[in-house]
Design a protein around this motif. Sequence first.
Motif, mmCIF file in Angstrom:
data_model
loop_
_atom_site.group_PDB
_atom_site.id
_atom_site.type_symbol
_atom_site.label_atom_id
_atom_site.label_comp_id
_atom_site.label_asym_id
_atom_site.label_seq_id
_atom_site.Cartn_x
_atom_site.Cartn_y
_atom_site.Cartn_z
ATOM 1 N N GLU B 280 0.803 -1.227 0.000
ATOM 2 C CA GLU B 280 0.000 0.000 0.000
ATOM 3 C C GLU B 280 0.833 1.272 0.000
ATOM 4 N N HIS B 305 5.536 6.284 -0.743
ATOM 5 C CA HIS B 305 4.742 7.496 -0.960
ATOM 6 C C HIS B 305 3.841 7.841 0.210
ATOM 7 N N SER B 306 3.669 6.925 1.166
ATOM 8 C CA SER B 306 2.823 7.195 2.327
ATOM 9 C C SER B 306 3.466 6.587 3.569
ATOM 10 N N LEU B 332 -12.627 -1.634 8.581
ATOM 11 C CA LEU B 332 -12.710 -1.153 7.194
ATOM 12 C C LEU B 332 -13.333 0.240 7.109
ATOM 13 N N PRO B 335 -10.231 5.328 7.688
ATOM 14 C CA PRO B 335 -9.504 5.731 6.474
ATOM 15 C C PRO B 335 -8.115 5.093 6.407
ATOM 16 N N GLY B 336 -7.737 4.636 5.219
ATOM 17 C CA GLY B 336 -6.381 4.138 5.009
ATOM 18 C C GLY B 336 -6.127 2.746 5.551
ATOM 19 N N VAL B 337 -7.179 2.032 5.922
ATOM 20 C CA VAL B 337 -7.004 0.685 6.474
ATOM 21 C C VAL B 337 -7.152 -0.360 5.362
ATOM 22 N N ALA B 338 -6.104 -1.133 5.120
ATOM 23 C CA ALA B 338 -6.142 -2.217 4.143
ATOM 24 C C ALA B 338 -6.061 -3.542 4.891
ATOM 25 N N VAL B 339 -7.098 -4.348 4.760
ATOM 26 C CA VAL B 339 -7.157 -5.640 5.443
ATOM 27 C C VAL B 339 -6.760 -6.743 4.462
ATOM 28 N N THR B 359 -2.135 3.184 5.979
ATOM 29 C CA THR B 359 -1.339 4.266 5.401
ATOM 30 C C THR B 359 -1.959 5.592 5.809
ATOM 31 N N ALA B 360 -1.091 6.575 5.977
ATOM 32 C CA ALA B 360 -1.560 7.896 6.425
ATOM 33 C C ALA B 360 -0.531 8.931 6.014
ATOM 34 N N GLU B 361 -0.844 10.187 6.268
ATOM 35 C CA GLU B 361 0.067 11.290 5.944
ATOM 36 C C GLU B 361 1.336 11.204 6.777
#
Lengths: 385, 385
Positions: B280, B305-306, B332, B335-339, B359-361
Amino acid sequence: VSRSRPYPVARLGIVGGGQLARMIVPEAARLGCETTVLDPTPESPGGVLAHRQLVGALDDAEALRALVEASDVTTFEIETVDTAILLELEAQGHRIVPSPSLLAVVQDKLLQKEKLHAAGIPTSPFQAVDAPDARTLADFGLPLVQKARRGGYDGRGVAVFKDVVVEERVLPVPSLVERFVDYRCELAVLVARGGGGEVRAWPAVEMVFDERANVLDLLLAPARIDAREAEEAHRVAVAAVEALDGVGVFGVELFLTRGGEVLVNEIAPRVHNSGHWTIEACRTNQFEQHVRAVVGLPLGEPLQHSAAAMVNLLGAEDAHGGVAIEGLDEALRQPGVAVHLYGKREVRPFRKMGHVTVTAEDRETAMALARAVSECVAIRGTEGA
Amino acid sequence: VSRSRPYPVARLGIVGGGQLARMIVPEAARLGCETTVLDPTPESPGGVLAHRQLVGALDDAEALRALVEASDVTTFEIETVDTAILLELEAQGHRIVPSPSLLAVVQDKLLQKEKLHAAGIPTSPFQAVDAPDARTLADFGLPLVQKARRGGYDGRGVAVFKDVVVEERVLPVPSLVERFVDYRCELAVLVARGGGGEVRAWPAVEMVFDERANVLDLLLAPARIDAREAEEAHRVAVAAVEALDGVGVFGVELFLTRGGEVLVNEIAPRVHNSGHWTIEACRTNQFEQHVRAVVGLPLGEPLQHSAAAMVNLLGAEDAHGGVAIEGLDEALRQPGVAVHLYGKREVRPFRKMGHVTVTAEDRETAMALARAVSECVAIRGTEGA
């Protein structure tokens, strides 16, 4: 209140085993879903990755029944399916998302347009023409676009008349005619909508037409439009999907007129070529989002983290037989280049064989690199011309 | 000079059909490779996505032969394979990457360490112990870590003695002992190396130990270290993979000592749990990169990138039977949560059932959210305790 999910979270059926299914399947697997794909070709691009493939025609009632019976929910990667069979299966209690009745509307470009118009969605002025001839079209006035009500795909079933109606080019099928839009640019907005009405949309993208004939059309994300135009594109696209009561991901093709107006051109009731860039450039891509929507999981954040440009990889104009990929190594050597090959073992002229997404810090870098890749990669055939 | 590639670009064999194979397969497909997985369990996590699975034990000579014969190049998702068989197959002309001779070295923690030491790679001081007992270990001096030369995995085969050597905890197998490192933090650097010696590495990540017992360990990318430390971690990890003449992706586990020194702990000759976040958060993820390296395609850009944080999803400590996933919807919704669920139909206590990347800023936001997700998601069993 916490809900417990079993494994598999859902058994997902997909009508069609092309490249869109191929990109849905791994996202579904990641979210704990098992997939069955229906496609007439054994070892189809999607079927080889899916948990299993059923081999059958997309209008074969028994094959469609077998698919929905093996699945908790069934969706589509192609919209030209026999909706009569699907309506019957839905009536028997099978979950089919988006709904067959929505498909029936969208399949018919006239019904689609009437539905959007009735909901106040801005479109180009249009009119039904049951038995088109040069006279009827001329009466509607030029410039115009004639669209066959059914069966159009990738530019087929569409005729444009700018200065004069040429009788031989009139499509002899039930159609709609619409005013040709002198647009500033073509946009697309991917919209995801969940069963509960939750809506997410990715930033509007721009279809860049390239005058140099040897370069394919290019998609740019985000589009080169101002904030007000982006907001209007978002508003219109979301309203269009809501007007259809759509669940899943929808590709909404738009015109931005020279006057700054946003008009809906057409809606694809499925994941869409104009959303492939979301795989590399967004927190949640269109394929994952579609699975979340149709399975009933919460939607993800469509946030774009990198600028992106995308080009399709089409079969060369004289390509036949087995696949010979030129320039693959050169393309992969460039930073930010993601190559997607669709697993098709035979090439034909202009067949969609794959695509390339370039991500970069800014849009211009991504665009320049995508053009360079598009010029360096060629999908030729082993049998030559 | 442009090289033409056929379709499939390569037929890729993978020894092992667990979650690592499951994540390699779609990347291989995207790059135009067809995959065959060898695993003893039918419908293994990787096997269900692969083009085909062979069912067989990883030390079954006939099964391994069938795999390499069906493949242009064969790689691994697990390093505990019978290298004698593989060396024979390699001698017969089959491409096996990384090489069986490298595997033989890495499988034996003593040989691995001697090889690194001989190449000048910094490690903790160590010594071979053929027949360990309390006396020999005490002679080496405390604090120490005893590691079985073979068969260790996920903490098994390791004993730590800080103040006193307890006879009953001494592992009664050929071992090495090494000085216990009083580290400031544990780091990992994923290194990719191509057949021509081309090297790429992702930013160093940090394994965050969480004192609260109910929260799993967490991975943070990039690590909270300064530029000089990051550069040193990169330098040491790359040198270690070069010392092994490795081709493919390698997970290099490192200690950053309180004195600011970087020491190699261990090397995994394959894609690694500490690199899942690259899916991600990076332009090229470890799975795509591994395929590029072993198939002979140019390596991609590892640019991050993140900011990212990753937690494993383990079976609950009393979990048995079928899978019941709690908190999936809540996770889920963030924000930014990939399971990532691995498709295992049976849960056992602490079994790796999936992972979550956030992933986040910025790193702190990603870490906080990963902790929250880790507290809200539980993989329980349908059979209870």
